[in-house]
Design a protein around this motif. Structure first.
Motif, short mmCIF file in Angstrom:
data_model
loop_
_atom_site.label_atom_id
_atom_site.label_comp_id
_atom_site.label_asym_id
_atom_site.label_seq_id
_atom_site.Cartn_x
_atom_site.Cartn_y
_atom_site.Cartn_z
N ASP A 1 0.79 -1.24 0.00
CA ASP A 1 0.00 0.00 0.00
C ASP A 1 0.82 1.28 0.00
O ASP A 1 0.31 2.35 -0.26
N GLY A 2 2.10 1.23 0.28
CA GLY A 2 2.93 2.42 0.22
C GLY A 2 2.84 3.32 1.44
O GLY A 2 3.61 4.25 1.57
N VAL A 3 1.91 3.07 2.32
CA VAL A 3 1.79 3.86 3.54
C VAL A 3 2.34 3.07 4.72
O VAL A 3 3.21 3.55 5.44
N THR A 4 1.85 1.85 4.89
CA THR A 4 2.30 1.03 6.01
C THR A 4 3.49 0.14 5.63
O THR A 4 4.09 -0.45 6.50
N ALA A 5 3.79 0.04 4.35
CA ALA A 5 4.85 -0.83 3.82
C ALA A 5 4.57 -2.29 4.14
O ALA A 5 5.48 -3.12 4.14
N LEU B 1 0.39 -5.75 -6.42
CA LEU B 1 0.21 -4.37 -6.86
C LEU B 1 1.06 -3.46 -6.00
O LEU B 1 1.22 -3.70 -4.81
N LEU B 2 1.59 -2.39 -6.60
CA LEU B 2 2.33 -1.40 -5.83
C LEU B 2 1.92 -0.02 -6.30
O LEU B 2 1.40 0.14 -7.40
N PRO B 3 2.15 1.00 -5.48
CA PRO B 3 1.77 2.35 -5.88
C PRO B 3 2.52 2.76 -7.14
O PRO B 3 3.62 2.29 -7.41
N GLY B 4 1.90 3.65 -7.92
CA GLY B 4 2.55 4.12 -9.14
C GLY B 4 3.83 4.87 -8.82
O GLY B 4 3.91 5.63 -7.85
N LEU B 5 4.84 4.66 -9.63
CA LEU B 5 6.12 5.32 -9.44
C LEU B 5 6.10 6.69 -10.12
O LEU B 5 5.38 6.90 -11.10
N ILE B 6 6.92 7.61 -9.62
CA ILE B 6 7.02 8.95 -10.19
C ILE B 6 8.48 9.21 -10.55
O ILE B 6 9.36 9.03 -9.71
N ASP B 7 8.73 9.61 -11.78
CA ASP B 7 10.07 10.02 -12.21
C ASP B 7 10.07 11.54 -12.28
O ASP B 7 9.32 12.12 -13.07
#
Length: 163
Positions: free
Chosen positions: A37-41, A79-85
């Protein structure tokens, strides 16, 4: 007289019903065994992600569906959060093994435009959902951003840095 009025009303409303059909929301439901989820890892799962018109509108534990939605089952995928470049030059040709000067001499503007669309698709497939473009020759990054927004090309959301 009343039947003519009914016909006129039906004829007048017909374009509205066509417009309503054209603007119907596209709903996609994605099922996966796991999600970071990208928040709690922490690894969650199973999970259902609902996207309406290309935007995530719900993430729920377990598997559920929405009536009329397209369902994509990813099986054991994570699934993982979208990455940002945050630093990308989006207006160029794909990797050719040529240096900058060779590219300028041998690859024309139209080829670079087509190549930049190929690069955008590749970035999205690699998991990058947002890119900050820091410059491209001739405004190619802005043209690519507009093409993606119009649905003419597939790629991540592009934030164009203007001079």
């Amino acid at each position: 007289m009343r039947s003519r009025l009914s016909v006129l009303v039906l004829v007048a409303l017909a374009p509205l019903s066509v417009l309503a059909q054209q603007t119907a929301a596209r709903v996609v439901v994605v099922h996966a065994a796991h999600m970071l989820d990208g928040v709690t890892a922490q690894l969650q799962g199973p999970v259902t992600v609902v996207a309406t018109n290309g935007r995530i509108t719900a993430v729920t534990p377990g598997t559920s569906t929405v009536a009329g939605a397209e369902v994509i089952d990813l099986g054991d995928a994570v699934l993982l959060p979208g990455l940002i470049d945050a630093h990308k030059h989006m207006g160029g040709a794909p990797q050719t093994g040529l240096n900058t000067f060779q590219v300028r001499l041998t690859i024309d503007t139209m080829e670079r435009a087509i190549g930049s669309a190929a690069n955008a698709r590749k970035l999205l497939e690699e998991g990058f959902t947002t890119v900050r473009s820091v410059g491209a020759p001739g405004g190619g990054d802005l043209a690519l951003q507009q093409a993606i927004e119009r649905g003419w090309a597939v790629g991540p959301r592009i934030l164009v840095s203007l001079e």
